[in-house]
Scaffold this motif. Structure first.
Motif, mmCIF file in Angstrom:
data_model
loop_
_atom_site.group_PDB
_atom_site.id
_atom_site.type_symbol
_atom_site.label_atom_id
_atom_site.label_comp_id
_atom_site.label_asym_id
_atom_site.label_seq_id
_atom_site.Cartn_x
_atom_site.Cartn_y
_atom_site.Cartn_z
ATOM 1 N N PHE A 89 51.174 51.578 37.147
ATOM 2 C CA PHE A 89 49.901 51.972 36.574
ATOM 3 C C PHE A 89 49.648 53.468 36.654
ATOM 4 O O PHE A 89 48.596 53.936 36.258
ATOM 5 C CB PHE A 89 48.755 51.236 37.281
ATOM 6 N N ARG A 91 49.486 57.199 35.652
ATOM 7 C CA ARG A 91 49.418 57.848 34.348
ATOM 8 C C ARG A 91 49.685 59.332 34.531
ATOM 9 O O ARG A 91 48.762 60.112 34.661
ATOM 10 C CB ARG A 91 48.037 57.690 33.718
ATOM 11 N N TYR A 126 44.607 43.863 40.393
ATOM 12 C CA TYR A 126 44.362 42.744 39.481
ATOM 13 C C TYR A 126 45.653 42.023 39.139
ATOM 14 O O TYR A 126 45.650 40.853 38.770
ATOM 15 C CB TYR A 126 43.696 43.258 38.200
ATOM 16 N N LEU A 130 47.506 37.482 37.725
ATOM 17 C CA LEU A 130 48.112 37.099 36.447
ATOM 18 C C LEU A 130 48.639 35.674 36.540
ATOM 19 O O LEU A 130 49.347 35.330 37.480
ATOM 20 C CB LEU A 130 49.246 38.067 36.106
ATOM 21 N N TYR A 263 48.174 50.280 15.353
ATOM 22 C CA TYR A 263 46.963 50.964 15.794
ATOM 23 C C TYR A 263 46.503 52.019 14.805
ATOM 24 O O TYR A 263 45.415 52.558 14.948
ATOM 25 C CB TYR A 263 47.190 51.608 17.167
ATOM 26 N N PHE A 457 49.524 37.959 28.455
ATOM 27 C CA PHE A 457 49.002 38.812 27.396
ATOM 28 C C PHE A 457 47.591 39.261 27.758
ATOM 29 O O PHE A 457 46.945 38.677 28.626
ATOM 30 C CB PHE A 457 49.006 38.054 26.066
ATOM 31 N N ASP A 458 47.141 40.299 27.070
ATOM 32 C CA ASP A 458 45.776 40.764 27.250
ATOM 33 C C ASP A 458 44.969 40.268 26.071
ATOM 34 O O ASP A 458 45.236 40.638 24.933
ATOM 35 C CB ASP A 458 45.739 42.291 27.309
ATOM 36 N N ALA A 459 44.000 39.381 26.347
ATOM 37 C CA ALA A 459 43.286 38.737 25.251
ATOM 38 C C ALA A 459 42.488 39.715 24.410
ATOM 39 O O ALA A 459 42.211 39.437 23.243
ATOM 40 C CB ALA A 459 42.361 37.657 25.807
ATOM 41 N N ARG B 26 43.165 38.787 31.073
ATOM 42 C CA ARG B 26 43.437 40.204 30.904
ATOM 43 C C ARG B 26 44.748 40.570 31.577
ATOM 44 O O ARG B 26 45.179 39.955 32.548
ATOM 45 C CB ARG B 26 42.330 41.059 31.553
ATOM 46 N N ASN B 27 45.359 41.613 31.036
ATOM 47 C CA ASN B 27 46.523 42.210 31.682
ATOM 48 C C ASN B 27 46.401 43.709 31.473
ATOM 49 O O ASN B 27 46.369 44.180 30.348
ATOM 50 C CB ASN B 27 47.815 41.670 31.036
ATOM 51 N N TYR B 28 46.296 44.469 32.556
ATOM 52 C CA TYR B 28 46.020 45.890 32.428
ATOM 53 C C TYR B 28 47.271 46.744 32.386
ATOM 54 O O TYR B 28 47.190 47.949 32.524
ATOM 55 C CB TYR B 28 45.131 46.354 33.596
ATOM 56 N N ASP B 29 48.421 46.130 32.160
ATOM 57 C CA ASP B 29 49.678 46.876 32.086
ATOM 58 C C ASP B 29 49.583 47.958 31.012
ATOM 59 O O ASP B 29 49.303 47.655 29.858
ATOM 60 C CB ASP B 29 50.788 45.888 31.723
ATOM 61 N N PRO B 30 49.835 49.215 31.343
ATOM 62 C CA PRO B 30 49.678 50.278 30.341
ATOM 63 C C PRO B 30 50.638 50.157 29.167
ATOM 64 O O PRO B 30 50.336 50.670 28.087
ATOM 65 C CB PRO B 30 49.952 51.570 31.112
ATOM 66 N N THR B 31 51.797 49.506 29.351
ATOM 67 C CA THR B 31 52.717 49.397 28.222
ATOM 68 C C THR B 31 52.182 48.443 27.169
ATOM 69 O O THR B 31 52.601 48.494 26.018
ATOM 70 C CB THR B 31 54.092 48.900 28.676
ATOM 71 N N LEU B 32 51.244 47.574 27.546
ATOM 72 C CA LEU B 32 50.641 46.704 26.548
ATOM 73 C C LEU B 32 49.509 47.382 25.805
ATOM 74 O O LEU B 32 48.999 46.843 24.831
ATOM 75 C CB LEU B 32 50.068 45.441 27.218
ATOM 76 N N HIS B 33 49.086 48.545 26.291
ATOM 77 C CA HIS B 33 47.984 49.265 25.673
ATOM 78 C C HIS B 33 48.417 50.683 25.341
ATOM 79 O O HIS B 33 48.045 51.629 26.020
ATOM 80 C CB HIS B 33 46.789 49.311 26.627
ATOM 81 N N PRO B 34 49.221 50.838 24.285
ATOM 82 C CA PRO B 34 49.642 52.198 23.939
ATOM 83 C C PRO B 34 48.504 52.980 23.294
ATOM 84 O O PRO B 34 47.450 52.435 23.015
ATOM 85 C CB PRO B 34 50.768 51.943 22.937
#
Lengths: 590, 419
Positions: A89, A91, A126, A130, A263, A457-459, B26-34
């Protein structure tokens, strides 16, 4: 403490209740608030409970323990987070305040860093919640996993997973290209001879099926399962999920391959005439048409991390394009022969290419360095990388899946292999499922590859189980958040960085924007004086005065610069002398 | 062989009945949210634009006075009551939620120069052009009873301002001299004067018992009791620290005409100023330029302004006999918000703050419509300032280095410090 009398219990009624919160039932509270009668019952309960605790306490005292032992927390502080999880995580690097920063800037940076750290830690914590785990396939002692057939796997797993291996025999309409929608629910098939079908592949529910009566070069889903694009012989067509033709875009002709940038809502198309065109599907406008001048564009891939389009060329080069530039961002020489196929992983770190020279190469895309290459007896015609990093390479009618392709060592033996009935034409992993879809001469095959799909997955991003309402809401939000194509570049986080544009660059931009140069000195116009003071001679005198003044300024500046330069040179030579060899005669040198 | 294939049970991901809420794993993995930064930037841009779209600060106008309004005073205990004094001697008590006048009192013959409410909220004081100080009851008298002041004090000269202590029963008036009165006495307990100037305004510090006077008006910062801001005739406001009165802490410049009134918000972080140039501006306590400007075609010279005690509203009283009610945050939604609305509003606010330095976002966030006169005046003043600066630079260039000192903006406005 004596046993409490009924009076005691009724008088300290409230206190006792607060101590025994654990055993109080939710209906007891309502009883108390509603009626007057159950004064007795709860008090009786309370009495019993209080008696019990009194007994406990007396026991404890007998044993010698204190009434309320102060227990120390054996693990003080917050729970530790494993470093790899925290690394996931992270950045970028931590920012430090620059040297000459004021107090406010330092405080602001420290505060924002601490807030960012907290957010990363919370996200890492979090991870524990999962629900799903990734799949795996392990052979027994001495068993090679690549020899395990799909039928065996389908028998070994449960019925639903077993049904994910299936074949569609569509031998009439030519080799099939395929595309899975972003949430992995819907599958789009396009046969070369014109057969186009979209199905919900898990329930085998047919959404639409038609024959467009033309050569189909490529098919692609747009942002939802409501629309898809088909690159037909002459032009680009957009259809509804019911098969209704919505648009025929004549500006996009001879399209061979397509990529959808989700996107940005951009459909990037590569044509046989060497044009790379971008179509904004939300507005319906062509954003950019770039003449690549590199011949027929047959090999195309997108980098999901920064939305840059990769094109492979017959001379072995791979070029990277963004809609903002006429020239490629980067051109890399990858193979000695033509590039046959290429793919980029979802983190944007690695690119895998295969060429006619029968080599499979892995590159680090951030640093543009080759990592390793391996030799395939027959070059791979199609490549695909899954969400978990499994690489599938198709040669002829055999598909091989490799594990850890982008890892530190070169590719070893394949993880899985499967032979098909016809020559492979299209390869795609289903997102969030352990399934690889293969389009070939004789139709479509869905292959089980344990460990390929991302389990959680993230819903809010892509939800395979979304309802119609959720899809509507998601579509609106996604359209509002649509990123402008001007922001596509090699580094997607460039907006967050400080803009160190040089003064010259900024000045040039300002001149362009304003139409004139704001810093350029206007020519001196002497004021016209009355009463004869504005004769030619005196005007010339005034002009010369100002000119002299300006000249003095220039001279002063240049003298200053010269002095600075001399000082620098002196300092440099002094340094050199200090570092150089010292002899005894140095003392006589000034 | 050991094999596990990813298989999800739809019951875990789909809601059971239509009366449940949807399940959102939810999944907060940054690779899933480019594209985190570009998407956030787009959201910030949208938030800024929407903020401008929803910026409708005008709430209501209170009509009824028959002459221009000279002062507004808040009720010390109630948020819904406001008192205003007009230039014809009338004092009106308003009920803000109903937007109606509850009571009218003919307090003075001539201007009502100043008003203040007592800390207990039962009475208020007025001073007027007829050299009297009158104390009135906050409640209206019964039916048929005439409106009479509880107490009247006659003075020797016209009083121009009044303020009451926040805890004790003393008040201060200013006019030719600054007098401190006890409620029970009819002559001042103390009297101060500095030189020959007459004083225009007096204010009690909410924390300590120190009074100050100023050019036009002064207001203490309720949170940091050693700061006060004064409104000046030279179109600026100055924030001073009473511990170091030689240089102002901040100079707030944005008005194009004399600043007539200033009031702090109860949080102490912002203040509002009313000016002769028909605008009301909101400043942040440490910034030199205003964050917001309110104006209407109908609103003429704004004489007095107050920030309501719940930090939400601003009341401005102007020359054309109207009191206007404005929102302190122009794009805020009034009323009870659901949790999701609050969360969305907070998120948008934070986004705008995060991207405030990007040129596109800044351009939209800063943009305010100004009346033509104010705009023209601003341009003119900017040119004058530039001309003065150029002249100073030329003087410095052509004189002996060091003979012309470099003064900061703050130092420029100080003439002298008088001990």
């Amino acid at each position: 403490m004596a046993a409490p009398t009924p009076e005691d219990s009724s008088s300290t009624h409230v206190e006792k209740k607060s101590k025994q919160k654990l055993s109080k039932r939710y209906w007891e509270e309502t009883k108390n608030t509603d009626q007057k009668k159950p004064e007795e019952e709860p008090s009786k309960d309370v009495q019993n409970q209080s008696e019990a605790t009194v007994k406990e306490r007396s026991l404890k005292r007998k044993k010698g323990e204190s009434d309320q032992p102060v227990k120390e927390d054996p693990f003080p502080g917050q729970a530790p987070i494993p470093t790899e999880r925290l690394q996931k995580f992270r950045r970028g690097e931590k920012h430090k305040a620059p040297a000459g920063a004021g107090r406010k800037l330092k405080e602001a940076i420290v505060f924002s860093e601490s807030v960012s750290e907290l957010a990363q830690k919370q996200a890492a914590r979090y991870d524990l919640l999962l629900p799903e785990d990734a799949g795996f396939l392990e052979g027994d002692e001495g068993e090679d996993t690549s020899t395990i057939s799909q039928d065996d796997i389908a028998d070994a797993v449960d019925i639903t997973s077993g049904s994910k291996y299936f074949n569609l025999h569509l031998s009439q309409f030519g080799p099939y290209r395929l595309d899975y929608s972003r949430n992995g629910r819907h599958l789009l098939l396009g046969g070369r001879k014109g057969h186009v079908a979209c199905i919900d592949w898990q329930s085998k529910d047919l959404m639409c099926e038609m024959n467009v009566m033309e050569t189909v070069n490529d098919v692609k889903w747009l942002h939802t399962e409501a629309m898809f694009a088909v690159a037909q012989k002459k032009w680009l067509y957009i259809y509804d999920s019911k098969g209704v033709e919505l648009h025929c875009v004549k500006k996009f002709n001879d399209v061979l391959k397509m990529q959808f940038l989700p996107y940005h809502f951009l459909l990037a198309t590569a044509s046989a005439t060497g044009f790379l065109q971008y179509l904004d599907v939300s507005v319906g406008k062509e954003v950019a048409a770039i003449n690549t001048k590199l011949g027929r564009l047959d090999v195309m891939a997108q980098n999901p991390y920064n939305a840059v389009v990769h094109l492979g060329h017959p001379n072995g080069t791979v070029s990277l394009w963004s809609p903002n530039q006429r020239e490629p961002l980067v051109k890399m020489l990858c193979h000695r022969g033509a590039v046959r196929s290429l793919t980029v992983d979802k983190t944007g770190m690695h690119m895998v290419t295969s060429g006619l020279d029968r080599k499979l190469k892995v590159y680090d895309i951030r640093a543009f360095k080759p990592l390793h290459s391996c030799f395939l007896p027959a070059g791979a015609s199609c490549l695909s990388l899954s969400q978990k990093g499994l690489l599938s390479a198709a040669t002829g009618d055999v598909v091989q899946v490799y594990k850890n392709a982008c890892g530190s060592s070169t590719l070893s033996k394949p993880y899985m292999a499967h032979r098909l009935r016809g020559q492979v034409c299209g390869l795609a992993y289903c997102p969030f499922e352990d399934v690889l879809g293969i389009g070939h001469d004789q139709g479509f095959t869905s292959m089980i590859v344990p460990g390929a799909g991302e389990p959680n997955f993230d819903a809010l991003d892509t939800n395979p189980y979304r309802s119609f309402k959720q899809r509507q809401e998601w579509e609106v939000k996604a359209l509002l958040e649509k990123v402008q194509p001007e922001l596509i570049g090699l580094d997607p986080g460039q907006l967050g960085k400080v803009d160190h544009a040089s003064f010259e660059q900024r000045h040039k931009e300002r001149v362009e924007a304003l139409g004139f140069d704001p810093l350029a000195k206007e020519k001196f116009k002497p004021v016209k004086k009355k009463k004869g003071r504005s004769s030619a001679g005196s005007v010339e005198k005034r002009k010369r005065k100002v000119a002299h003044e300006d000249q003095r300024d220039i001279i002063r500046q240049s003298v200053q610069e010269k002095m600075d330069r001399q000082k620098e040179l002196e300092e440099k030579s002094k340094e050199k002398r200090d570092l150089g060899m010292k002899t005894t005669l140095d003392r006589f040198r000034k | 062989m050991k094999v596990k294939v990813l298989c999800r049970n739809p019951d875990d991901y789909v809601r059971e009945t239509t009366r449940d809420i949807q399940k959102v794993p939810r999944n907060y993995d940054p690779t899933l949210h480019p594209f985190e930064v570009p998407r956030e930037y787009t959201r910030a841009l949208n938030a800024t634009k929407l903020e401008r779209v929803f910026a409708k600060p005008f709430v209501a106008s209170l009509d009824g006075h028959r002459d221009g309004i000279s002062c507004i005073v808040k009720h010390s205990k109630s948020l819904s009551t406001v008192l205003s004094g007009a230039c014809d001697g009338e004092v009106k008590v308003w009920n803000l939620p109903k937007r109606e006048c509850m009571r009218t009192v003919q307090a003075h013959e001539g201007f009502v120069r100043g008003m203040c409410s007592r800390f207990c909220g039962t009475s208020f004081f007025t001073v007027g052009d007829d050299k009297t100080i009158k104390q009135w009851n906050m409640e209206a008298p019964g039916y048929g009873v005439r409106e009479e002041p509880i107490n009247t004090i006659l003075g020797k000269a016209v009083f121009t301002g009044i303020d009451h202590h926040h805890r004790e029963g003393t008040f201060a008036t200013c006019g030719q001299t600054v007098d401190i009165w006890d409620e029970q006495r009819s002559s001042p307990i103390r009297s101060f004067s500095w030189g020959v100037d007459s004083f225009s305004s007096v204010r009690y510090n909410p924390v300590e018992v120190i009074m100050q006077l100023r050019s036009n008006t002064l207001c203490w910062n309720p949170m940091e009791a050693y700061y006060f801001t004064c409104a000046n005739e030279d179109y600026n406001l100055y924030t001073y620290d009473i511990r170091h009165l030689d240089v102002p802490v901040t100079v707030h410049m944005d008005h194009v005409s004399a600043v007539l009134d200033v009031d702090y918000s109860p949080t102490g972080r912002e203040f509002v100023s009313a000016s002769f140039d028909k605008t009301v501006r909101i400043f942040q306590k440490d910034k030199g330029h205003s964050r917001e400007v309110y104006h209407t075609k109908r609103m003429q010279h704004v004489i007095s302004v107050r920030w309501s005690a719940d930090n939400k509203y601003i009341m401005s009283g102007s020359d054309e006999m109207n009191i206007r009610l404005w929102k302190a945050n122009a794009s805020e939604k009034l009323g009870l918000l659901s949790t999701r609305e609050k969360a969305a509003a907070n998120y948008n606010k934070k986004l705008i703050e995060k991207f405030q330095h990007h040129p596109q976002v800044r351009r939209i966030a800063r943009h305010r419509h100004l009346p033509r006169d104010v705009l023209k005046q601003k341009r003119e003043q900017r040119e004058m300032k530039e001309a003065r600066r150029r002249k100073e630079q030329n003087v410095r260039k052509h004189s002996k280095p060091g003979s012309v000192p470099l003064l900061t903006e703050k130092e420029k406005h100080v003439v002298a410090v008088v001990e």
